[in-house]
Design a protein around this motif. Structure first.
Motif, PDB file in Angstrom:
ATOM      1  N   GLU A 133     -23.995  50.674  -6.605  1.00 14.12           N
ATOM      2  CA  GLU A 133     -25.401  51.063  -6.663  1.00 14.12           C
ATOM      3  C   GLU A 133     -26.319  50.007  -7.277  1.00 14.12           C
ATOM      4  OE1 GLU A 133     -26.720  53.970  -5.583  1.00 14.12           O
ATOM      5  OE2 GLU A 133     -24.788  54.747  -4.969  1.00 14.12           O
ATOM      6  N   GLY A 134     -25.769  49.162  -8.115  1.00 15.82           N
ATOM      7  CA  GLY A 134     -26.622  48.314  -8.935  1.00 15.82           C
ATOM      8  C   GLY A 134     -26.909  49.073 -10.217  1.00 15.82           C
ATOM      9  N   SER A 135     -28.102  48.958 -10.724  1.00 14.15           N
ATOM     10  CA  SER A 135     -28.475  49.608 -11.977  1.00 14.15           C
ATOM     11  C   SER A 135     -28.432  51.132 -11.846  1.00 14.15           C
ATOM     12  CB  SER A 135     -29.892  49.185 -12.364  1.00 14.15           C
ATOM     13  OG  SER A 135     -30.347  49.936 -13.464  1.00 14.15           O
ATOM     14  N   LEU A 136     -28.043  51.788 -12.923  1.00 11.05           N
ATOM     15  CA  LEU A 136     -28.081  53.250 -12.976  1.00 11.05           C
ATOM     16  C   LEU A 136     -29.270  53.731 -13.794  1.00 11.05           C
ATOM     17  CD1 LEU A 136     -24.288  54.121 -13.499  1.00 11.05           C
ATOM     18  CD2 LEU A 136     -25.600  54.034 -11.363  1.00 11.05           C
ATOM     19  N   ALA A 137     -30.170  52.821 -14.132  1.00  7.79           N
ATOM     20  CA  ALA A 137     -31.355  53.178 -14.913  1.00  7.79           C
ATOM     21  C   ALA A 137     -32.198  54.189 -14.142  1.00  7.79           C
ATOM     22  CB  ALA A 137     -32.180  51.937 -15.226  1.00  7.79           C
ATOM     23  N   PRO A 138     -32.701  55.216 -14.829  1.00  3.55           N
ATOM     24  CA  PRO A 138     -33.483  56.237 -14.136  1.00  3.55           C
ATOM     25  C   PRO A 138     -34.885  55.772 -13.732  1.00  3.55           C
ATOM     26  CG  PRO A 138     -33.352  56.745 -16.469  1.00  3.55           C
ATOM     27  CD  PRO A 138     -32.467  55.555 -16.226  1.00  3.55           C
ATOM     28  N   VAL A 139     -35.376  54.708 -14.371  1.00  3.14           N
ATOM     29  CA  VAL A 139     -36.696  54.160 -14.032  1.00  3.14           C
ATOM     30  C   VAL A 139     -36.600  52.626 -14.030  1.00  3.14           C
ATOM     31  CG1 VAL A 139     -38.083  56.111 -14.863  1.00  3.14           C
ATOM     32  CG2 VAL A 139     -37.434  54.302 -16.455  1.00  3.14           C
ATOM     33  N   PRO A 140     -37.414  51.964 -13.202  1.00  2.00           N
ATOM     34  CA  PRO A 140     -37.333  50.501 -13.090  1.00  2.00           C
ATOM     35  C   PRO A 140     -37.563  49.738 -14.396  1.00  2.00           C
ATOM     36  CG  PRO A 140     -38.639  51.408 -11.291  1.00  2.00           C
ATOM     37  CD  PRO A 140     -38.354  52.537 -12.238  1.00  2.00           C
ATOM     38  N   GLY A 145      -2.500  47.638   3.490  1.00  2.00           N
ATOM     39  CA  GLY A 145      -3.624  48.512   3.188  1.00  2.00           C
ATOM     40  C   GLY A 145      -4.292  48.002   1.935  1.00  2.00           C
ATOM     41  N   TYR A 146      -4.802  48.919   1.145  1.00  2.00           N
ATOM     42  CA  TYR A 146      -5.474  48.561  -0.097  1.00  2.00           C
ATOM     43  C   TYR A 146      -4.841  49.290  -1.260  1.00  2.00           C
ATOM     44  CZ  TYR A 146      -9.258  46.501   2.624  1.00  2.00           C
ATOM     45  OH  TYR A 146      -9.991  45.718   3.480  1.00  2.00           O
ATOM     46  N   ARG A 147      -4.952  48.675  -2.412  1.00  2.00           N
ATOM     47  CA  ARG A 147      -4.487  49.296  -3.649  1.00  2.00           C
ATOM     48  C   ARG A 147      -5.348  48.790  -4.794  1.00  2.00           C
ATOM     49  NH1 ARG A 147       1.118  46.832  -5.645  1.00  2.00           N
ATOM     50  NH2 ARG A 147       0.474  48.154  -7.336  1.00  2.00           N
ATOM     51  N   LEU A 148      -5.297  49.489  -5.897  1.00  2.00           N
ATOM     52  CA  LEU A 148      -6.057  49.089  -7.070  1.00  2.00           C
ATOM     53  C   LEU A 148      -5.529  47.768  -7.618  1.00  2.00           C
ATOM     54  CD1 LEU A 148      -6.292  52.470  -9.038  1.00  2.00           C
ATOM     55  CD2 LEU A 148      -7.998  51.465  -7.504  1.00  2.00           C
ATOM     56  N   ALA A 149      -6.419  46.962  -8.155  1.00  2.00           N
ATOM     57  CA  ALA A 149      -6.024  45.707  -8.779  1.00  2.00           C
ATOM     58  C   ALA A 149      -5.581  45.931 -10.230  1.00  2.00           C
ATOM     59  CB  ALA A 149      -7.176  44.705  -8.734  1.00  2.00           C
ATOM     60  N   ARG A 150      -6.027  47.027 -10.827  1.00  2.02           N
ATOM     61  CA  ARG A 150      -5.672  47.366 -12.207  1.00  2.02           C
ATOM     62  C   ARG A 150      -5.182  48.813 -12.251  1.00  2.02           C
ATOM     63  NH1 ARG A 150     -11.457  45.477 -13.332  1.00  2.02           N
ATOM     64  NH2 ARG A 150     -11.821  47.662 -13.811  1.00  2.02           N
ATOM     65  N   ALA A 151      -4.732  49.222 -13.385  1.00  2.84           N
ATOM     66  CA  ALA A 151      -4.296  50.612 -13.573  1.00  2.84           C
ATOM     67  C   ALA A 151      -5.514  51.545 -13.535  1.00  2.84           C
ATOM     68  CB  ALA A 151      -3.570  50.760 -14.907  1.00  2.84           C
ATOM     69  N   PRO A 152      -5.344  52.786 -13.059  1.00  4.99           N
ATOM     70  CA  PRO A 152      -6.460  53.728 -13.001  1.00  4.99           C
ATOM     71  C   PRO A 152      -7.186  53.919 -14.337  1.00  4.99           C
ATOM     72  CG  PRO A 152      -4.628  54.588 -11.743  1.00  4.99           C
ATOM     73  CD  PRO A 152      -4.130  53.356 -12.448  1.00  4.99           C
ATOM     74  N   LYS A 153      -6.469  53.820 -15.450  1.00  2.00           N
ATOM     75  CA  LYS A 153      -7.093  53.991 -16.766  1.00  2.00           C
ATOM     76  C   LYS A 153      -8.049  52.852 -17.101  1.00  2.00           C
ATOM     77  CE  LYS A 153      -3.418  51.810 -19.492  1.00  2.00           C
ATOM     78  NZ  LYS A 153      -4.171  50.638 -19.897  1.00  2.00           N
ATOM     79  N   ASP A 154      -7.967  51.749 -16.366  1.00  2.71           N
ATOM     80  CA  ASP A 154      -8.776  50.568 -16.658  1.00  2.71           C
ATOM     81  C   ASP A 154     -10.079  50.494 -15.865  1.00  2.71           C
ATOM     82  OD1 ASP A 154      -6.877  49.709 -18.501  1.00  2.71           O
ATOM     83  OD2 ASP A 154      -5.742  48.620 -16.975  1.00  2.71           O
ATOM     84  N   TYR A 155     -10.395  51.536 -15.110  1.00  2.00           N
ATOM     85  CA  TYR A 155     -11.661  51.603 -14.365  1.00  2.00           C
ATOM     86  C   TYR A 155     -12.483  52.763 -14.886  1.00  2.00           C
ATOM     87  CZ  TYR A 155      -9.324  48.871 -10.673  1.00  2.00           C
ATOM     88  OH  TYR A 155      -8.652  47.916  -9.966  1.00  2.00           O
ATOM     89  N   THR A 156     -13.766  52.527 -15.105  1.00  2.00           N
ATOM     90  CA  THR A 156     -14.645  53.636 -15.446  1.00  2.00           C
ATOM     91  C   THR A 156     -15.486  53.985 -14.223  1.00  2.00           C
ATOM     92  OG1 THR A 156     -16.505  52.293 -16.228  1.00  2.00           O
ATOM     93  CG2 THR A 156     -14.815  52.918 -17.870  1.00  2.00           C
ATOM     94  N   VAL A 157     -15.933  55.224 -14.200  1.00  2.00           N
ATOM     95  CA  VAL A 157     -16.839  55.655 -13.138  1.00  2.00           C
ATOM     96  C   VAL A 157     -18.096  54.775 -13.156  1.00  2.00           C
ATOM     97  CG1 VAL A 157     -18.335  57.564 -12.398  1.00  2.00           C
ATOM     98  CG2 VAL A 157     -15.957  58.009 -13.050  1.00  2.00           C
ATOM     99  N   GLY A 158     -18.551  54.441 -14.360  1.00  2.00           N
ATOM    100  CA  GLY A 158     -19.757  53.627 -14.486  1.00  2.00           C
ATOM    101  C   GLY A 158     -19.647  52.270 -13.825  1.00  2.00           C
ATOM    102  N   GLU A 159     -18.533  51.577 -14.034  1.00  2.00           N
ATOM    103  CA  GLU A 159     -18.419  50.252 -13.432  1.00  2.00           C
ATOM    104  C   GLU A 159     -18.314  50.327 -11.910  1.00  2.00           C
ATOM    105  OE1 GLU A 159     -14.966  47.783 -14.369  1.00  2.00           O
ATOM    106  OE2 GLU A 159     -13.781  49.586 -14.703  1.00  2.00           O
TER     107      GLU A 159
END
Length: 143
Positions: A83-90, A63-77
């Motif tokens: 999604e690509g950029s999270l900028a609200p305007v181009p 199956g699949y598993r994380l490559a790093r510990a959960p503490k090492d991932y942010t929601v942003g990354e």
């Protein structure tokens, strides 16, 4: 700005993996718990795997598993990968700002403040934080 289903599902899938970081989780298990198409999850998993966020294991216990510990991932990354950029305007997608009106745009500071606020939130919440939150929920199996 709206987060697409791809971004939301990528985050939900990563949270599923973070809830059982020592074991491999099959996509059909994630699909069933999350009520998401396995085909769609396969596409997202491919992107996450190519980026080194998850590892795939073959075989009966695969199956699949994380490559790093959960503490090492942010929601942003995770969201930026999906999604690509999270900028609200181009005009905020390039650094420095390439907009010809940047020097005369009174609204630019609003967009910059909004982008800063978004980044402040998503870059300071980790998968580990989401796991803790999920485990506090009355029905831990539904996300």
């Amino acid at each position: 700005m709206k987060i697409s289903t791809k971004g939301r599902y990528a985050l939900r899938m990563m949270l599923e993996f973070a809830l059982a970081p020592e074991t491999c989780t099959k996509l059909n298990q994630v699909a069933e718990r999350q009520q998401i198409s396995v085909k769609y999850l396969e596409q997202i998993a491919m992107s996450l795997s190519r980026a080194g966020f998850i590892k795939s294991m073959r075989g009966a216990q695969g199956g699949y598993r994380l490559a790093r510990a959960p503490k090492d991932y942010t929601v942003g990354e995770i969201l930026r990968l999906a999604e690509g950029s999270l900028a609200p305007v181009p005009c905020l997608e390039d650094s420095p700002n390439q907009c010809g009106r940047a020097g005369e745009c009174a609204v630019l500071s609003v967009w910059e403040d909004l982008a800063d606020a978004i980044n402040q939130v998503v870059d300071h919440v980790t998968l580990e934080d989401l796991v803790k939150e999920q485990l506090r929920m009355p029905d831990k199996n539904l996300m």
